[in-house]
Design a protein around this motif. Structure first.
Motif, mmCIF file in Angstrom:
data_model
loop_
_atom_site.group_PDB
_atom_site.id
_atom_site.type_symbol
_atom_site.label_atom_id
_atom_site.label_comp_id
_atom_site.label_asym_id
_atom_site.label_seq_id
_atom_site.Cartn_x
_atom_site.Cartn_y
_atom_site.Cartn_z
ATOM 1 N N ASP A 78 0.839 -1.194 0.000
ATOM 2 C CA ASP A 78 0.000 0.000 0.000
ATOM 3 C C ASP A 78 0.878 1.250 0.000
ATOM 4 O OD1 ASP A 78 -2.337 -1.530 0.171
ATOM 5 O OD2 ASP A 78 -2.186 -1.645 2.349
ATOM 6 N N ALA A 91 -14.947 8.309 7.442
ATOM 7 C CA ALA A 91 -15.610 8.644 6.179
ATOM 8 C C ALA A 91 -16.378 9.957 6.289
ATOM 9 C CB ALA A 91 -16.543 7.516 5.759
ATOM 10 N N GLN A 132 -17.445 6.024 1.413
ATOM 11 C CA GLN A 132 -17.157 4.695 1.960
ATOM 12 C C GLN A 132 -16.911 3.658 0.874
ATOM 13 O OE1 GLN A 132 -20.791 4.699 4.460
ATOM 14 N NE2 GLN A 132 -19.461 4.226 6.178
ATOM 15 N N SER A 133 -17.584 3.805 -0.242
ATOM 16 C CA SER A 133 -17.478 2.796 -1.298
ATOM 17 C C SER A 133 -16.381 3.090 -2.311
ATOM 18 C CB SER A 133 -18.820 2.653 -2.022
ATOM 19 O OG SER A 133 -19.183 3.879 -2.647
ATOM 20 N N SER A 134 -15.668 4.208 -2.157
ATOM 21 C CA SER A 134 -14.546 4.480 -3.059
ATOM 22 C C SER A 134 -13.438 3.466 -2.791
ATOM 23 C CB SER A 134 -14.054 5.918 -2.885
ATOM 24 O OG SER A 134 -13.564 6.159 -1.586
ATOM 25 N N PRO A 135 -12.489 3.299 -3.704
ATOM 26 C CA PRO A 135 -11.487 2.235 -3.564
ATOM 27 C C PRO A 135 -10.757 2.244 -2.226
ATOM 28 C CG PRO A 135 -11.371 3.216 -5.745
ATOM 29 C CD PRO A 135 -12.339 4.050 -4.965
ATOM 30 N N LYS A 136 -10.578 1.062 -1.656
ATOM 31 C CA LYS A 136 -9.858 0.919 -0.394
ATOM 32 C C LYS A 136 -8.378 1.231 -0.596
ATOM 33 C CE LYS A 136 -13.090 -0.641 2.474
ATOM 34 N NZ LYS A 136 -13.407 0.027 3.761
ATOM 35 N N THR A 191 -10.325 5.062 2.535
ATOM 36 C CA THR A 191 -10.666 4.891 1.126
ATOM 37 C C THR A 191 -10.079 6.077 0.360
ATOM 38 O OG1 THR A 191 -12.777 6.090 1.326
ATOM 39 C CG2 THR A 191 -12.816 3.698 1.712
ATOM 40 N N LYS A 192 -10.114 5.992 -0.963
ATOM 41 C CA LYS A 192 -9.458 6.994 -1.800
ATOM 42 C C LYS A 192 -9.948 8.411 -1.506
ATOM 43 C CE LYS A 192 -8.447 8.135 -6.631
ATOM 44 N NZ LYS A 192 -8.647 7.719 -8.055
ATOM 45 N N GLN A 231 -10.751 9.715 1.139
ATOM 46 C CA GLN A 231 -10.336 10.183 2.466
ATOM 47 C C GLN A 231 -8.838 10.486 2.503
ATOM 48 O OE1 GLN A 231 -11.958 7.703 5.771
ATOM 49 N NE2 GLN A 231 -12.962 6.566 4.123
#
Length: 431
Positions: free
Chosen positions: A155, A181, A209-213, A219-220, A222
């Motif tokens: 990562d 989030a 919350q649903s953007s890429p981890k 997530t992206k 954030q």
């Protein structure tokens, strides 16, 4: 630079200017170049300070840039600023506020009646990497804490530091992923009204919350992006302010504290190793010193520009700054007291997450936003009744700079000298 030392003369910010923050180009030859960015920010600040035609009044300068060594003279010469002591600084993500702190020292000590602080950065696209593997780096001690506690993954390196810190906060205090989030949602929403912001799109909490981890709870949407940009501030003594009739636009930098890491950070405190490694304790100590110097408390603060390189850091820093009790950062964001209509408005600019994060410029851009807010010149993003502003700028390696700003009560009735503010003027940028 702590409260027990005499800060010297009062210091005021009399002019600020910045460029829009933008996404770096794949081909650096496409520009904009650091000279173009720096000159625009300086010229805007000189105009805002009403000394554009008297720029020789600037007696010293400090310029911050992470990736362009010696940027100061190169930019300032293009602005017609010669024959003054010019300091170039490089201090990770706190580079801009490091420049600001030196400029303040120059005025407070009497070395200058008028000093300039500039931060400028041109970055490469993509996530910020770590140090080279063929020798010592500035983050060796911090990487050891990360590796000893969690190991290293593929990562993005900075996301590992802050994502792991977020995980620790969740385990210790029951903080939930949605709390982090919520910070991303808030800051993207705030940036909608900031024409300087790299991103102005508004997202729902579900979209955040649903953007890429990325790493841990992050997530992206954030995470702060890499950015190009510049920001400049003109600082002056009280005598200078009065002599040049700048009382109506002067914002006092009433306190400033600078701290680096304590040795305890590298002892891997159980359960808090990464929370400490990303600056919790040094921010807490710096904040305490700044409050003491200013004679203020967290309850006096209205508006905050906080170093939200990642949403996890914003939440953890709520507690370091005394805006929330230990372990209750999640409660603060959940309560609505970190946005418009609440007790504080934190990152009305959109913060690093949405406004952008050109490393060397960030600290000075925070100063610009707080000055505009305390002047009451931010239009649709104005914090109603803002009287006291708090700045937090962090650099891993490590350094933290805390500043407190206030509009002098004795000058509240005096109108500004210049005709109009540049607070919402990015649309007229030459870039």
């Amino acid at each position: 630079m702590v409260a027990k030392k005499n800060p010297g003369r009062r210091v005021f910010v009399v002019g600020v200017g910045m460029t829009p923050f933008t996404k770096p180009k794949k081909d650096p030859k496409e520009g904009p170049f650091f000279t173009t960015l720096g000159v625009e920010a300086v010229e805007r600040a000189l105009e805002d300070a009403c000394i554009k035609d008297e720029r020789s009044l600037v007696e010293s300068a400090c310029v911050g840039s992470m990736f362009t060594l010696g940027a100061g003279q190169r930019v300032l010469y293009d602005c017609g600023l010669y024959n003054i002591p010019t300091f170039n600084v490089n201090n990770a993500c706190a580079t801009g506020s490091n420049a600001l702190a030196i400029a303040r020292q120059n005025v407070a000590s009497g070395m200058a009646d008028c000093a300039l602080a500039l931060g400028v950065e041109v970055m490469r696209p993509g996530s910020l990497g770590g140090g080279e593997a063929n020798g010592p780096t500035s983050l060796d001690h911090h990487y050891k804490v990360l590796n000893d506690n969690y190991g290293l993954t593929k990562d993005p390196p900075m996301a590992q530091f802050f994502g792991r810190a977020g995980e620790e906060h969740m385990k210790l205090y029951g903080t939930k992923p949605e709390h982090f989030a919520m910070i991303g949602e808030k800051n993207h929403r705030h940036s909608r009204n900031n024409p300087y912001s790299q991103f102005r799109d508004v997202y729902s909490l579900e979209q955040i919350q649903s953007s890429p981890k990325v790493c841990g709870p992050l997530t992206k949407l954030q995470c702060s992006p890499t950015s190009n940009g510049a920001a400049c501030a003109i600082l002056a003594s009280e005598d200078f302010v009065i002599k040049h009739g700048l009382q109506g636009q002067a914002i006092e930098l009433v306190a400033q504290s600078v701290h680096s890491d304590s040795p305890e950070v590298f002892k891997s405190a159980e359960g808090k190793a990464l929370i400490e490694a990303v600056g919790k304790s040094m921010a807490q100590k710096a904040a305490q010193d700044a409050y003491a110097e200013a004679g203020l408390t967290p309850d006096d603060v209205n508006v905050v520009e906080l170093h939200d390189c990642f949403s996890c850091n914003e939440l953890i820093t709520y507690e370091s700054l005394g805006l929330a009790k230990e372990g209750e950062g999640g409660k603060l964001i959940e309560s609505g007291n970190a946005t418009f209509g609440g007790k504080y408005v934190i990152n009305p600019s959109g913060g690093l997450i949405s406004k952008g994060h050109p490393l060397g410029a960030t600290g000075v851009a925070q100063c610009a936003e707080l000055c505009w807010q305390l002047r009451g010149e931010c239009g649709p993003r104005q914090v109603p009744g803002a009287k006291v502003g708090l700045q937090h700028n962090l650099g891993l390696g490590g350094l933290v700079v805390i500043g407190l700003y206030r509009k002098p009560e004795e000058w509240v009735s005096i109108p500004p000298k210049r005709k109009q503010s540049l607070a919402c003027g990015a649309e007229s940028s030459k870039l």
